[in-house]
Every structure is written in structure tokens, then in C-alpha cells.
Design a protein around this motif. Structure first.
Motif, PDB file in Angstrom:
ATOM      1  N   ALA A  86      -8.106  11.842   6.008  1.00  0.00           N
ATOM      2  CA  ALA A  86      -9.432  11.523   6.530  1.00  0.00           C
ATOM      3  C   ALA A  86     -10.516  11.667   5.466  1.00  0.00           C
ATOM      4  N   PHE A  87     -10.494  12.782   4.723  1.00  0.00           N
ATOM      5  CA  PHE A  87     -11.528  12.987   3.716  1.00  0.00           C
ATOM      6  C   PHE A  87     -11.461  11.927   2.622  1.00  0.00           C
ATOM      7  N   GLU A  88     -10.256  11.575   2.182  1.00  0.00           N
ATOM      8  CA  GLU A  88     -10.154  10.601   1.097  1.00  0.00           C
ATOM      9  C   GLU A  88     -10.628   9.222   1.531  1.00  0.00           C
ATOM     10  N   TYR A  89     -10.393   8.881   2.791  1.00  0.00           N
ATOM     11  CA  TYR A  89     -10.827   7.559   3.247  1.00  0.00           C
ATOM     12  C   TYR A  89     -12.313   7.527   3.579  1.00  0.00           C
ATOM     13  N   PHE A  90     -12.783   8.524   4.332  1.00  0.00           N
ATOM     14  CA  PHE A  90     -14.159   8.498   4.809  1.00  0.00           C
ATOM     15  C   PHE A  90     -15.166   9.029   3.802  1.00  0.00           C
ATOM     16  N   SER A 112     -12.835   1.193  -3.949  1.00  0.00           N
ATOM     17  CA  SER A 112     -12.632   2.406  -3.157  1.00  0.00           C
ATOM     18  C   SER A 112     -11.282   2.358  -2.452  1.00  0.00           C
ATOM     19  N   ILE A 113     -10.742   3.535  -2.163  1.00  0.00           N
ATOM     20  CA  ILE A 113      -9.447   3.630  -1.513  1.00  0.00           C
ATOM     21  C   ILE A 113      -9.521   3.037  -0.107  1.00  0.00           C
ATOM     22  N   THR A 114      -8.488   2.309   0.295  1.00  0.00           N
ATOM     23  CA  THR A 114      -8.448   1.683   1.607  1.00  0.00           C
ATOM     24  C   THR A 114      -7.768   2.605   2.611  1.00  0.00           C
ATOM     25  N   LEU A 116      -5.105   1.941   4.420  1.00  0.00           N
ATOM     26  CA  LEU A 116      -3.655   1.903   4.230  1.00  0.00           C
ATOM     27  C   LEU A 116      -3.240   2.706   3.002  1.00  0.00           C
ATOM     28  N   SER A 117      -3.981   2.575   1.914  1.00  0.00           N
ATOM     29  CA  SER A 117      -3.649   3.313   0.692  1.00  0.00           C
ATOM     30  C   SER A 117      -3.742   4.814   0.918  1.00  0.00           C
ATOM     31  N   SER A 118      -4.773   5.242   1.630  1.00  0.00           N
ATOM     32  CA  SER A 118      -4.928   6.665   1.921  1.00  0.00           C
ATOM     33  C   SER A 118      -3.784   7.167   2.798  1.00  0.00           C
ATOM     34  N   PHE A 119      -3.398   6.350   3.777  1.00  0.00           N
ATOM     35  CA  PHE A 119      -2.296   6.737   4.676  1.00  0.00           C
ATOM     36  C   PHE A 119      -0.987   6.896   3.891  1.00  0.00           C
ATOM     37  N   ILE A 120      -0.648   5.880   3.081  1.00  0.00           N
ATOM     38  CA  ILE A 120       0.601   5.912   2.317  1.00  0.00           C
ATOM     39  C   ILE A 120       0.594   7.062   1.316  1.00  0.00           C
ATOM     40  N   ARG A 121      -0.516   7.191   0.592  1.00  0.00           N
ATOM     41  CA  ARG A 121      -0.623   8.222  -0.441  1.00  0.00           C
ATOM     42  C   ARG A 121      -0.377   9.615   0.120  1.00  0.00           C
ATOM     43  N   ASN A 122      -0.954   9.879   1.273  1.00  0.00           N
ATOM     44  CA  ASN A 122      -0.841  11.221   1.843  1.00  0.00           C
ATOM     45  C   ASN A 122       0.433  11.410   2.652  1.00  0.00           C
ATOM     46  N   LEU A 123       0.976  10.322   3.181  1.00  0.00           N
ATOM     47  CA  LEU A 123       2.266  10.423   3.859  1.00  0.00           C
ATOM     48  C   LEU A 123       3.345  10.868   2.873  1.00  0.00           C
ATOM     49  N   LEU A 124       3.244  10.381   1.640  1.00  0.00           N
ATOM     50  CA  LEU A 124       4.253  10.699   0.631  1.00  0.00           C
ATOM     51  C   LEU A 124       4.047  12.054  -0.030  1.00  0.00           C
ATOM     52  N   LEU A 188     -31.776   8.168   6.555  1.00  0.00           N
ATOM     53  CA  LEU A 188     -31.126   7.216   7.452  1.00  0.00           C
ATOM     54  C   LEU A 188     -29.699   7.680   7.714  1.00  0.00           C
ATOM     55  N   VAL A 189     -29.357   7.800   8.975  1.00  0.00           N
ATOM     56  CA  VAL A 189     -28.004   8.222   9.353  1.00  0.00           C
ATOM     57  C   VAL A 189     -27.173   6.979   9.667  1.00  0.00           C
ATOM     58  N   VAL A 190     -26.132   6.771   8.864  1.00  0.00           N
ATOM     59  CA  VAL A 190     -25.238   5.621   9.057  1.00  0.00           C
ATOM     60  C   VAL A 190     -23.829   6.135   9.254  1.00  0.00           C
ATOM     61  N   ASP A 191     -23.172   5.650  10.291  1.00  0.00           N
ATOM     62  CA  ASP A 191     -21.815   6.080  10.598  1.00  0.00           C
ATOM     63  C   ASP A 191     -20.865   5.684   9.473  1.00  0.00           C
ATOM     64  N   GLU A 192     -19.910   6.577   9.164  1.00  0.00           N
ATOM     65  CA  GLU A 192     -18.947   6.311   8.085  1.00  0.00           C
ATOM     66  C   GLU A 192     -18.124   5.055   8.367  1.00  0.00           C
ATOM     67  N   TRP A 193     -17.778   4.846   9.637  1.00  0.00           N
ATOM     68  CA  TRP A 193     -17.019   3.632   9.982  1.00  0.00           C
ATOM     69  C   TRP A 193     -17.829   2.384   9.652  1.00  0.00           C
ATOM     70  N   ALA A 194     -19.133   2.440   9.918  1.00  0.00           N
ATOM     71  CA  ALA A 194     -19.996   1.294   9.641  1.00  0.00           C
ATOM     72  C   ALA A 194     -20.063   1.015   8.141  1.00  0.00           C
ATOM     73  N   LEU A 195     -20.112   2.076   7.340  1.00  0.00           N
ATOM     74  CA  LEU A 195     -20.167   1.893   5.888  1.00  0.00           C
ATOM     75  C   LEU A 195     -18.928   1.174   5.364  1.00  0.00           C
ATOM     76  N   LYS A 196     -17.797   1.377   6.041  1.00  0.00           N
ATOM     77  CA  LYS A 196     -16.559   0.728   5.611  1.00  0.00           C
ATOM     78  C   LYS A 196     -16.590  -0.779   5.831  1.00  0.00           C
TER      79      LYS A 196
END
Length: 264
Positions: A86-90, A112-114, A116-124, A188-196
Motif C-alpha cells: 500500500a505505501f509503495e503504491y499510494f 512511478s510504480i504501478t 500491478l508492479s507493487s503487488f508482484i514486487r511485494n508478493l515475491l 488542497l486535499v486530494v484523494d490518493e486514488w484520484a492522483l493515480k
């Protein structure tokens, strides 16, 4: 230290140079993250024990609620794994430990890390931690020319040092204007999901707007401000018909600048 630097050409044909994060900085960041996780795990354990000891018959309580213990163990596993994911992606490739050490995870193309890349990287991480104590991962980082562990190889990521620039006395004209208006990223408060949802083209748009901001005649600037707000604001969950559009766009520029602008 040339052997610790890497040149990356982005899909936009921009050449970027990074300093690769070595074993020392990555280990330090990992230790910091583990200390944070350890404190959280201990807190959860203490809370569970307090609740357990408050029962009339502690042993009977544990026997009847063995499934609850299993759920807590599984939950802690996912929390400890999800912490890095979560931290690496968001947070733009930065866990709290990486942020403190001034390093971050990016893709090999410089972006920036995507997700999927964050998921794979940390799964391994499971494989990198074999046989124990991240022995395999440490060996890979130490001997690989780009200091990659298996998770990085498969996910196509690389860990680099943040670029730090000393420009306190060399502010650009738009930075001086932003400073004069008393604006900051916290306005200005912007949601992390929105920034993506912001892509390279969106960043170029707000970058060009900011660079030309002071040169544009007032009426042209008002027109451009409205047009850009209509494009970007819906992506960020903001109303393009609000007041004070100029200041909001300049704050958005500050927010996106850290993520998209590379200081060589």
C-alpha cells in the motif's frame, strides 16, 4: 560512484539519471519499516491479551475462540504484507522507512510504480526472504549490477535515491509567485486514488500552464484557467466551477510536481 548510477530513457524520450539505492540504505529503510510493524503487532497482541485475561476462564476463552486467534494471525500476515504494497503504491514508491532514507521504488522506465508492479514486487518478498532473514534478497541486492532483488526483477522495478536539489535561493518565477500567494500543498486535499488517475499528459498540461502563468495576459489566463480546470478537476474529484481556480491549479501543480518532475 558511477557504478551506482543508471541512465533511463523514458517512453517520452527523456533521459533521466538516477543513483541506485544500495544494500545499506535499503537495509536501513527495511529495519525502520520492521520496527513500525513490530510496534503495531505488539499493540494488537497486547489488546488481545487484555481482552482475553478479562474473561472469567482464560483457557476456556482461548479454546472457544481459537478461530478468532487464527483470524488475527492471518490478518496480521496480510497487514504486514499490505504495509509495503500500500505505501509503495499510494506514496509514490516510498514506505516510511524509504522516505526517511531518501529512497523510492520506480519502474525501470522512470515512471512511478504501478499497482500491478507493487503487488508482484511485494508478493515475491516471500521468495526473497528464503531461507530466513531475507538471505536470498540480500545476496541478490549485493551482487546484482542494479542492486535488484527477485521481486524487482520480476516486477520491472528499481530502487533509487530521491533527487535532492538545493534551490532555496534560486526559485523560479512561478515558485516565487506561489510563495507570494502563500500557497502550499496542504491547501488542497486530494484523494490518493484520484492522483493515480493523473497521467503524463495531464502533468505536461499543468506544467505548461504554470510555466506560462505569469506571461499570459489576464483575460487569456482566465480562459486557460477555466479550460484546464474543466479537464483536471473532474479527475481529482473537484468542481471545475468553484471560485479561486488559479490558486487551486497552482496548488495542484505543487502536489504533482513532487511526483512527476525529475530534477537531474
Amino acid at each position: 560512484m558511477n557504478e551506482d548510477r543508471i541512465d533511463i530513457k523514458t517512453p517520452e524520450y527523456v533521459s533521466l539519471q538516477f543513483q541506485i539505492a544500495g544494500l545499506g540504505s535499503r537495509t536501513s529503510a527495511f529495519i525502520i519499516d520492521q520496527l513500525i510493524l513490530m510496534a503495531f503487532n505488539i499493540a494488537i497482541l497486547i489488546i488481545f491479551l487484555i481482552i482475553s485475561f478479562g474473561q472469567p476462564d482464560f483457557l476456556v476463552f482461548l479454546d472457544l475462540h481459537s478461530y478468532l486467534i487464527a483470524i488475527i494471525i492471518i490478518g496480521l500476515f496480510f497487514i504486514n504484507w499490505g504495509y509495503f504494497f500500500a505505501f509503495e503504491y499510494f506514496s509514490g514508491g516510498r514506505t516510511p522507512g524509504k522516505r526517511m532514507m531518501g529512497i523510492r521504488v520506480i519502474q525501470e522506465n522512470g515512471h512511478s510504480i504501478t499497482l500491478l508492479s507493487s503487488f508482484i514486487r511485494n508478493l515475491l518478498r516471500i521468495i526473497d526472504s528464503l531461507p530466513s532473514g531475507y538471505f536470498l534478497g540480500i545476496l541478490m541486492i549485493f551482487f546484482h549490477s542494479k542492486h535488484k532483488r527477485i521481486g524487482d526483477l520480476v516486477a520491472g522495478t528499481i530502487v533509487v535515491h530521491e533527487r535532492k536539489t538545493n534551490r532555496k535561493n534560486k526559485l523560479s518565477p512561478i515558485e516565487k509567485e506561489i510563495q507570494a500567494r502563500g500557497l502550499s500543498k496542504n491547501d488542497l486535499v486530494v484523494d490518493e486514488w484520484a492522483l493515480k488517475s493523473i497521467n503524463k499528459q495531464d502533468w505536461k498540461l499543468i506544467q505548461i500552464y504554470s510555466n506560462r502563468f505569469l506571461q499570459l495576459p489576464l483575460k487569456e489566463r482566465e480562459v486557460m484557467t477555466k479550460k484546464i480546470a474543466e479537464i483536471l478537476f473532474p479527475k481529482l474529484g473537484l468542481d471545475p466551477h468553484e471560485e479561486d481556480l488559479e490558486n487551486k491549479l497552482l496548488v495542484i501543480y505543487l502536489i504533482l510536481k513532487e511526483e512527476w518532475e525529475y530534477e537531474l
